[in-house]
Design a protein around this motif. Sequence first.
Motif, PDB file in Angstrom:
ATOM      1  N   ALA A   1       9.924 -15.693  11.671  1.00 40.69           N
ATOM      2  CA  ALA A   1       9.223 -15.077  10.535  1.00 40.69           C
ATOM      3  C   ALA A   1       9.769 -15.609   9.210  1.00 40.69           C
ATOM      4  CB  ALA A   1       9.351 -13.560  10.600  1.00 40.69           C
ATOM      5  N   LEU A   2      11.078 -15.836   9.127  1.00 40.81           N
ATOM      6  CA  LEU A   2      11.661 -16.382   7.898  1.00 40.81           C
ATOM      7  C   LEU A   2      11.170 -17.799   7.642  1.00 40.81           C
ATOM      8  CD1 LEU A   2      15.327 -15.055   8.134  1.00 40.81           C
ATOM      9  CD2 LEU A   2      13.640 -14.508   6.366  1.00 40.81           C
ATOM     10  N   ALA A   3      11.090 -18.608   8.691  1.00 39.14           N
ATOM     11  CA  ALA A   3      10.586 -19.977   8.542  1.00 39.14           C
ATOM     12  C   ALA A   3       9.123 -19.958   8.088  1.00 39.14           C
ATOM     13  CB  ALA A   3      10.733 -20.745   9.855  1.00 39.14           C
ATOM     14  N   LEU A   4       8.331 -19.061   8.676  1.00 44.56           N
ATOM     15  CA  LEU A   4       6.923 -18.941   8.291  1.00 44.56           C
ATOM     16  C   LEU A   4       6.800 -18.480   6.837  1.00 44.56           C
ATOM     17  CD1 LEU A   4       5.519 -17.318  11.544  1.00 44.56           C
ATOM     18  CD2 LEU A   4       5.083 -19.646  10.734  1.00 44.56           C
ATOM     19  N   ASP A   5       7.632 -17.513   6.452  1.00 44.67           N
ATOM     20  CA  ASP A   5       7.623 -17.015   5.079  1.00 44.67           C
ATOM     21  C   ASP A   5       7.912 -18.158   4.105  1.00 44.67           C
ATOM     22  OD1 ASP A   5       7.777 -14.756   3.028  1.00 44.67           O
ATOM     23  OD2 ASP A   5       9.749 -15.688   2.820  1.00 44.67           O
ATOM     24  N   TYR A   6       8.880 -18.989   4.437  1.00 44.84           N
ATOM     25  CA  TYR A   6       9.255 -20.124   3.594  1.00 44.84           C
ATOM     26  C   TYR A   6       8.072 -21.077   3.411  1.00 44.84           C
ATOM     27  CZ  TYR A   6      11.468 -24.521   2.246  1.00 44.84           C
ATOM     28  OH  TYR A   6      11.790 -25.695   1.617  1.00 44.84           O
ATOM     29  N   VAL A   7       7.452 -21.464   4.512  1.00 47.40           N
ATOM     30  CA  VAL A   7       6.331 -22.414   4.462  1.00 47.40           C
ATOM     31  C   VAL A   7       5.148 -21.813   3.709  1.00 47.40           C
ATOM     32  CG1 VAL A   7       4.606 -23.637   5.846  1.00 47.40           C
ATOM     33  CG2 VAL A   7       6.987 -23.629   6.561  1.00 47.40           C
ATOM     34  N   LEU A   8       4.779 -20.593   4.044  1.00 46.92           N
ATOM     35  CA  LEU A   8       3.608 -19.977   3.427  1.00 46.92           C
ATOM     36  C   LEU A   8       3.799 -19.749   1.927  1.00 46.92           C
ATOM     37  CD1 LEU A   8       2.696 -17.454   6.264  1.00 46.92           C
ATOM     38  CD2 LEU A   8       1.675 -19.708   5.810  1.00 46.92           C
ATOM     39  N   THR A   9       5.015 -19.391   1.528  1.00 46.01           N
ATOM     40  CA  THR A   9       5.315 -19.213   0.107  1.00 46.01           C
ATOM     41  C   THR A   9       5.210 -20.542  -0.625  1.00 46.01           C
ATOM     42  OG1 THR A   9       6.754 -17.326   0.557  1.00 46.01           O
ATOM     43  CG2 THR A   9       7.074 -18.449  -1.543  1.00 46.01           C
ATOM     44  N   ARG A  10       5.785 -21.585  -0.052  1.00 49.03           N
ATOM     45  CA  ARG A  10       5.722 -22.922  -0.676  1.00 49.03           C
ATOM     46  C   ARG A  10       4.297 -23.429  -0.801  1.00 49.03           C
ATOM     47  NH1 ARG A  10       9.919 -27.523   0.364  1.00 49.03           N
ATOM     48  NH2 ARG A  10       8.106 -28.478  -0.561  1.00 49.03           N
TER      49      ARG A  10
ATOM     50  N   GLY B   1       1.752 -21.579  -1.285  1.00 50.24           N
ATOM     51  CA  GLY B   1       1.018 -20.747  -2.235  1.00 50.24           C
ATOM     52  C   GLY B   1       0.111 -19.710  -1.609  1.00 50.24           C
ATOM     53  N   TYR B   2       0.331 -19.386  -0.333  1.00 50.81           N
ATOM     54  CA  TYR B   2      -0.504 -18.388   0.327  1.00 50.81           C
ATOM     55  C   TYR B   2       0.027 -16.990   0.060  1.00 50.81           C
ATOM     56  CZ  TYR B   2      -2.240 -22.377   3.023  1.00 50.81           C
ATOM     57  OH  TYR B   2      -2.787 -23.573   3.397  1.00 50.81           O
ATOM     58  N   GLU B   3      -0.891 -16.048  -0.038  1.00 55.32           N
ATOM     59  CA  GLU B   3      -0.536 -14.632  -0.095  1.00 55.32           C
ATOM     60  C   GLU B   3      -0.321 -14.219   1.359  1.00 55.32           C
ATOM     61  OE1 GLU B   3      -3.164 -10.770  -1.018  1.00 55.32           O
ATOM     62  OE2 GLU B   3      -3.252 -12.315  -2.577  1.00 55.32           O
ATOM     63  N   HIS B   4       0.824 -13.624   1.685  1.00 57.80           N
ATOM     64  CA  HIS B   4       1.066 -13.289   3.087  1.00 57.80           C
ATOM     65  C   HIS B   4       1.914 -12.044   3.252  1.00 57.80           C
ATOM     66  CE1 HIS B   4       4.463 -15.804   1.905  1.00 57.80           C
ATOM     67  NE2 HIS B   4       5.157 -15.207   2.843  1.00 57.80           N
ATOM     68  N   ASP B   5       1.794 -11.496   4.450  1.00 52.15           N
ATOM     69  CA  ASP B   5       2.496 -10.278   4.821  1.00 52.15           C
ATOM     70  C   ASP B   5       2.894 -10.439   6.276  1.00 52.15           C
ATOM     71  OD1 ASP B   5       3.535  -7.743   4.622  1.00 52.15           O
ATOM     72  OD2 ASP B   5       1.602  -6.721   4.739  1.00 52.15           O
ATOM     73  N   ARG B   6       3.857  -9.648   6.721  1.00 48.71           N
ATOM     74  CA  ARG B   6       4.314  -9.762   8.102  1.00 48.71           C
ATOM     75  C   ARG B   6       4.461  -8.388   8.733  1.00 48.71           C
ATOM     76  NH1 ARG B   6      10.439 -10.113  10.182  1.00 48.71           N
ATOM     77  NH2 ARG B   6       9.959 -10.111  12.397  1.00 48.71           N
TER      78      ARG B   6
ATOM     79  N   LEU C   1       7.325 -27.893  10.894  1.00 52.81           N
ATOM     80  CA  LEU C   1       6.721 -27.248   9.732  1.00 52.81           C
ATOM     81  C   LEU C   1       5.495 -28.020   9.253  1.00 52.81           C
ATOM     82  CD1 LEU C   1       9.828 -25.988   7.753  1.00 52.81           C
ATOM     83  CD2 LEU C   1       8.444 -24.811   9.468  1.00 52.81           C
ATOM     84  N   LYS C   2       5.543 -29.350   9.340  1.00 51.78           N
ATOM     85  CA  LYS C   2       4.399 -30.176   8.945  1.00 51.78           C
ATOM     86  C   LYS C   2       3.183 -29.855   9.823  1.00 51.78           C
ATOM     87  CE  LYS C   2       3.166 -35.068   8.333  1.00 51.78           C
ATOM     88  NZ  LYS C   2       2.027 -35.239   9.216  1.00 51.78           N
ATOM     89  N   GLU C   3       3.417 -29.714  11.123  1.00 54.96           N
ATOM     90  CA  GLU C   3       2.338 -29.383  12.063  1.00 54.96           C
ATOM     91  C   GLU C   3       1.740 -28.024  11.709  1.00 54.96           C
ATOM     92  OE1 GLU C   3       1.751 -28.731  16.895  1.00 54.96           O
ATOM     93  OE2 GLU C   3       3.765 -28.732  16.029  1.00 54.96           O
ATOM     94  N   LEU C   4       2.602 -27.065  11.414  1.00 53.28           N
ATOM     95  CA  LEU C   4       2.136 -25.723  11.044  1.00 53.28           C
ATOM     96  C   LEU C   4       1.302 -25.778   9.764  1.00 53.28           C
ATOM     97  CD1 LEU C   4       2.236 -22.607  11.509  1.00 53.28           C
ATOM     98  CD2 LEU C   4       4.117 -22.621   9.878  1.00 53.28           C
ATOM     99  N   ARG C   5       1.797 -26.465   8.745  1.00 54.22           N
ATOM    100  CA  ARG C   5       1.053 -26.582   7.479  1.00 54.22           C
ATOM    101  C   ARG C   5      -0.323 -27.189   7.706  1.00 54.22           C
ATOM    102  NH1 ARG C   5       5.896 -28.384   5.183  1.00 54.22           N
ATOM    103  NH2 ARG C   5       5.169 -30.538   5.324  1.00 54.22           N
ATOM    104  N   GLU C   6      -0.377 -28.242   8.519  1.00 50.99           N
ATOM    105  CA  GLU C   6      -1.655 -28.916   8.777  1.00 50.99           C
ATOM    106  C   GLU C   6      -2.630 -27.998   9.516  1.00 50.99           C
ATOM    107  OE1 GLU C   6      -0.451 -32.463  10.839  1.00 50.99           O
ATOM    108  OE2 GLU C   6       0.138 -33.470   8.966  1.00 50.99           O
TER     109      GLU C   6
END
Length: 133
Positions: free
Chosen positions: A20-29, A31-36, A114-119
């Motif tokens: 969840a921390l890794a996802l939070d980092y990527v999603l914040t970078r 620019g997505y609005e997100h919640d967990r 992380l690149k795969e997730l972003r894509e």
Amino acid sequence: MADKNRRPRILVVEDEDNIALALDYVLTREGYEHDRIANGAEALPRIRQTHPDLVLLDVMLPEMSGYEICQNVRMDPALKDVRILMMTARGSAMERRKGLALGADGFIAKPFELKELREEVGRLLQNRAGGDG
């Protein structure tokens, strides 16, 4: 008409804090609005309440599996435009087929790059916007 300035909303359903921390980092970078949330039983009420653009959905969750959540979202006509990206540590072809058969829009094996997730997130959100041109 969709508000082009609105940031995509993503709901992360993941019970492992390190992921969840890794996802939070990527999603914040990105620019997505997100919640967990970390509990499967809380996922459906939250999805119905917030109507996110995308759900990053772990398969193995306490109280309700990601497969059950995916199936319930797909049975609800009000949620037909919510995209689902399933995540699992058991990234076998059978797991992937099961997730896609239940209505997931994508599937990613953990640990993921992380690149795969972003894509993959970008692809699903782009598809959600529909073809304007």
